[in-house]
Design a protein around this motif. Structure first.
Motif, PDB file in Angstrom:
ATOM      1  N   GLY A 113       0.601  -0.887   0.307  1.00 45.13           N
ATOM      2  CA  GLY A 113       0.318  -0.552   0.424  1.00 45.13           C
ATOM      3  C   GLY A 113       0.869   1.108  -0.355  1.00 45.13           C
ATOM      4  O   GLY A 113       2.322   0.725   0.382  1.00 45.13           O
ATOM      5  N   ILE A 163       1.019   5.207   1.138  1.00 46.38           N
ATOM      6  CA  ILE A 163       0.299   6.458   1.689  1.00 46.38           C
ATOM      7  C   ILE A 163       0.927   7.998   1.025  1.00 46.38           C
ATOM      8  O   ILE A 163       2.639   8.007   0.744  1.00 46.38           O
ATOM      9  CB  ILE A 163       1.266   6.593   3.202  1.00 46.38           C
ATOM     10  CG1 ILE A 163      -0.369   5.608   3.724  1.00 46.38           C
ATOM     11  CG2 ILE A 163      -0.180   8.787   3.578  1.00 46.38           C
ATOM     12  CD1 ILE A 163       0.494   5.858   5.704  1.00 46.38           C
ATOM     13  N   TYR A 211      -4.595   5.411  -3.915  1.00 47.43           N
ATOM     14  CA  TYR A 211      -4.009   5.694  -3.316  1.00 47.43           C
ATOM     15  C   TYR A 211      -4.059   5.603  -2.015  1.00 47.43           C
ATOM     16  O   TYR A 211      -5.363   6.451  -1.419  1.00 47.43           O
ATOM     17  CB  TYR A 211      -1.813   5.602  -2.760  1.00 47.43           C
ATOM     18  CG  TYR A 211      -2.062   5.254  -4.261  1.00 47.43           C
ATOM     19  CD1 TYR A 211      -1.137   3.836  -4.210  1.00 47.43           C
ATOM     20  CD2 TYR A 211      -0.846   5.689  -5.267  1.00 47.43           C
ATOM     21  CE1 TYR A 211      -0.719   3.445  -5.165  1.00 47.43           C
ATOM     22  CE2 TYR A 211      -0.268   5.180  -6.322  1.00 47.43           C
ATOM     23  CZ  TYR A 211      -0.110   4.261  -5.686  1.00 47.43           C
ATOM     24  OH  TYR A 211       0.060   3.525  -7.097  1.00 47.43           O
ATOM     25  N   TYR A 212      -4.021   5.749  -0.498  1.00 49.73           N
ATOM     26  CA  TYR A 212      -4.134   6.677   1.120  1.00 49.73           C
ATOM     27  C   TYR A 212      -3.501   7.500   0.891  1.00 49.73           C
ATOM     28  O   TYR A 212      -2.345   8.112   0.596  1.00 49.73           O
ATOM     29  CB  TYR A 212      -3.581   5.848   2.521  1.00 49.73           C
ATOM     30  CG  TYR A 212      -4.079   4.577   2.717  1.00 49.73           C
ATOM     31  CD1 TYR A 212      -5.218   4.025   2.944  1.00 49.73           C
ATOM     32  CD2 TYR A 212      -3.110   3.165   1.893  1.00 49.73           C
ATOM     33  CE1 TYR A 212      -5.744   2.539   2.334  1.00 49.73           C
ATOM     34  CE2 TYR A 212      -3.846   1.761   1.826  1.00 49.73           C
ATOM     35  CZ  TYR A 212      -4.839   1.944   2.653  1.00 49.73           C
ATOM     36  OH  TYR A 212      -5.225   0.646   2.737  1.00 49.73           O
ATOM     37  N   ILE A 271      -2.842  11.586   2.271  1.00 52.32           N
ATOM     38  CA  ILE A 271      -2.709  12.957   3.497  1.00 52.32           C
ATOM     39  C   ILE A 271      -3.153  14.525   3.149  1.00 52.32           C
ATOM     40  O   ILE A 271      -1.712  14.397   2.560  1.00 52.32           O
ATOM     41  CB  ILE A 271      -1.817  12.253   4.845  1.00 52.32           C
ATOM     42  CG1 ILE A 271      -2.097  10.837   5.213  1.00 52.32           C
ATOM     43  CG2 ILE A 271      -1.874  13.091   5.782  1.00 52.32           C
ATOM     44  CD1 ILE A 271      -1.383  10.057   6.085  1.00 52.32           C
ATOM     45  N   LYS A 284      -5.483  12.524  10.660  1.00 50.59           N
ATOM     46  CA  LYS A 284      -5.831  12.620   9.751  1.00 50.59           C
ATOM     47  C   LYS A 284      -4.379  11.187   9.265  1.00 50.59           C
ATOM     48  O   LYS A 284      -5.325  10.528   8.264  1.00 50.59           O
ATOM     49  CB  LYS A 284      -4.913  13.438   8.671  1.00 50.59           C
ATOM     50  CG  LYS A 284      -6.139  14.281   8.040  1.00 50.59           C
ATOM     51  CD  LYS A 284      -5.615  15.905   7.195  1.00 50.59           C
ATOM     52  CE  LYS A 284      -6.918  16.428   7.275  1.00 50.59           C
ATOM     53  NZ  LYS A 284      -6.143  17.730   5.915  1.00 50.59           N
ATOM     54  N   THR A 285      -3.590  11.171   9.748  1.00 51.42           N
ATOM     55  CA  THR A 285      -2.109  10.177   9.599  1.00 51.42           C
ATOM     56  C   THR A 285      -2.711   8.988  10.544  1.00 51.42           C
ATOM     57  O   THR A 285      -3.519   8.139  10.354  1.00 51.42           O
ATOM     58  CB  THR A 285      -0.970  10.810  10.234  1.00 51.42           C
ATOM     59  OG1 THR A 285      -0.464  11.890   9.715  1.00 51.42           O
ATOM     60  CG2 THR A 285      -0.388  10.370  10.507  1.00 51.42           C
ATOM     61  N   LYS A 319      -6.574   8.346  11.136  1.00 49.55           N
ATOM     62  CA  LYS A 319      -7.429   7.548  10.589  1.00 49.55           C
ATOM     63  C   LYS A 319      -6.869   6.513   9.549  1.00 49.55           C
ATOM     64  O   LYS A 319      -7.587   5.580   9.347  1.00 49.55           O
ATOM     65  CB  LYS A 319      -8.658   8.476   9.675  1.00 49.55           C
ATOM     66  CG  LYS A 319      -9.115   9.388  11.102  1.00 49.55           C
ATOM     67  CD  LYS A 319      -9.821  10.141   9.993  1.00 49.55           C
ATOM     68  CE  LYS A 319     -11.804  10.545  10.959  1.00 49.55           C
ATOM     69  NZ  LYS A 319     -11.632  12.078  10.874  1.00 49.55           N
ATOM     70  N   THR A 320      -5.511   7.031   8.975  1.00 48.42           N
ATOM     71  CA  THR A 320      -4.916   6.690   8.061  1.00 48.42           C
ATOM     72  C   THR A 320      -4.823   5.241   8.043  1.00 48.42           C
ATOM     73  O   THR A 320      -4.898   4.007   7.499  1.00 48.42           O
ATOM     74  CB  THR A 320      -4.788   7.662   6.791  1.00 48.42           C
ATOM     75  OG1 THR A 320      -5.168   8.423   6.219  1.00 48.42           O
ATOM     76  CG2 THR A 320      -3.424   6.546   6.167  1.00 48.42           C
ATOM     77  N   LYS A 360      -7.668   3.113   8.450  1.00 46.61           N
ATOM     78  CA  LYS A 360      -7.720   2.569   7.511  1.00 46.61           C
ATOM     79  C   LYS A 360      -7.228   0.882   7.009  1.00 46.61           C
ATOM     80  O   LYS A 360      -7.201  -0.298   6.497  1.00 46.61           O
ATOM     81  CB  LYS A 360      -8.083   3.339   6.213  1.00 46.61           C
ATOM     82  CG  LYS A 360      -9.706   4.008   6.117  1.00 46.61           C
ATOM     83  CD  LYS A 360      -9.619   4.522   5.265  1.00 46.61           C
ATOM     84  CE  LYS A 360     -10.001   5.770   5.256  1.00 46.61           C
ATOM     85  NZ  LYS A 360      -9.633   7.238   4.298  1.00 46.61           N
ATOM     86  N   ILE A 361      -5.500   0.979   7.719  1.00 42.83           N
ATOM     87  CA  ILE A 361      -4.607   0.652   6.478  1.00 42.83           C
ATOM     88  C   ILE A 361      -5.012  -1.478   7.956  1.00 42.83           C
ATOM     89  O   ILE A 361      -5.065  -2.285   6.672  1.00 42.83           O
ATOM     90  CB  ILE A 361      -3.244   0.988   6.372  1.00 42.83           C
ATOM     91  CG1 ILE A 361      -2.903   1.592   4.905  1.00 42.83           C
ATOM     92  CG2 ILE A 361      -1.978  -0.093   6.656  1.00 42.83           C
ATOM     93  CD1 ILE A 361      -1.795   2.766   5.758  1.00 42.83           C
ATOM     94  N   ASN A 367      -7.901  -2.692   6.395  1.00 45.64           N
ATOM     95  CA  ASN A 367      -7.733  -3.416   5.280  1.00 45.64           C
ATOM     96  C   ASN A 367      -6.926  -4.933   4.973  1.00 45.64           C
ATOM     97  O   ASN A 367      -6.970  -5.583   3.897  1.00 45.64           O
ATOM     98  CB  ASN A 367      -7.717  -1.982   4.123  1.00 45.64           C
ATOM     99  CG  ASN A 367      -8.412  -1.379   4.048  1.00 45.64           C
ATOM    100  OD1 ASN A 367     -10.017  -1.534   3.973  1.00 45.64           O
ATOM    101  ND2 ASN A 367      -8.573   0.024   3.566  1.00 45.64           N
TER     102      ASN A 367
END
Length: 197
Positions: free
Chosen positions: A125, A127, A169-170, A172, A184-185, A187-188, A191-192, A195
């Motif tokens: 993945g 970011i 992609y993710y 930010i 924001k970081t 939260k990302t 999510k990762i 997933n």
């Protein structure tokens, strides 16, 4: 059950805030590997330095260490020299990076020139840290003590983040203060984790 050895690249243009994002990820106890740190380390290894001096000549200081300023002056003015430097350094950095990351369940890797080299395919993945161009230039000029013009040149020698699609992609958006970036970081990262289950 989480998959094993998930490697997430963190990238973005010069001055976008990649390192700040990586510091936030580190602060919650997740492993982060930095290509820049690996490069610095490689630059202390005689075998690696020999390769660079063979190619670029007088780039060592009087004590035999790499003079990064001299090297930067050579490669930022000459596209073919920059290409040559990348051909020498990037495979060595990647090899070392994956060696360090191989026993981690989930880790993050700060990779500045990810898209330039097609390295995004090597990760599970990505970011992408985005920031307004002028803010990036100001940040780089202050950080590296260079003129705004030099900062613009450095930014323009990189991948064009403003005109590419990062839908897969993710992303930010670093558009506020550090507290906002932290939120924001986190939260990302959440999510990762979801997933990767």
């Amino acid at each position: 059950m989480m998959q094993n050895n998930i490697k997430i690249a963190v990238t973005g243009g010069i001055g976008s805030g990649k390192s700040a994002v990586c510091e936030i990820i580190k602060s919650i106890g997740l492993p982060v590997f930095s290509c820049d740190e690996i490069y610095k380390e490689l630059c202390t290894r005689p075998q690696f330095l020999n390769k660079l001096t063979e190619e670029f000549g007088g780039i060592l200081s009087s004590n035999g260490a790499l003079d990064r300023k001299k090297l930067a002056e050579i490669v930022f003015k000459d596209g073919s020299a920059l290409k040559k430097l990348n051909e020498i350094t990037h495979p060595a950095i990647m090899q070392e990076l994956f060696l360090r990351a191989k026993n981690e369940k989930l880790c993050f890797c700060e990779v500045p020139l990810l898209f330039e080299n097609g390295f995004e395919k090597l990760f599970d993945g990505v970011i992408v840290v985005m920031r307004e161009f002028n803010e990036r230039i100001d940040c780089v000029a202050k950080r590296d003590k260079i003129s705004l013009n030099e900062a613009v040149l450095r930014a323009k020698s990189q991948f064009d983040y403003n005109n590419n699609d990062f839908a897969q992609y993710y992303v930010i958006h670093n558009s506020g203060n550090l507290a906002d970036l932290r939120q924001k970081t986190l939260k990302t990262v959440e999510k990762i984790r979801i997933n990767s289950l």
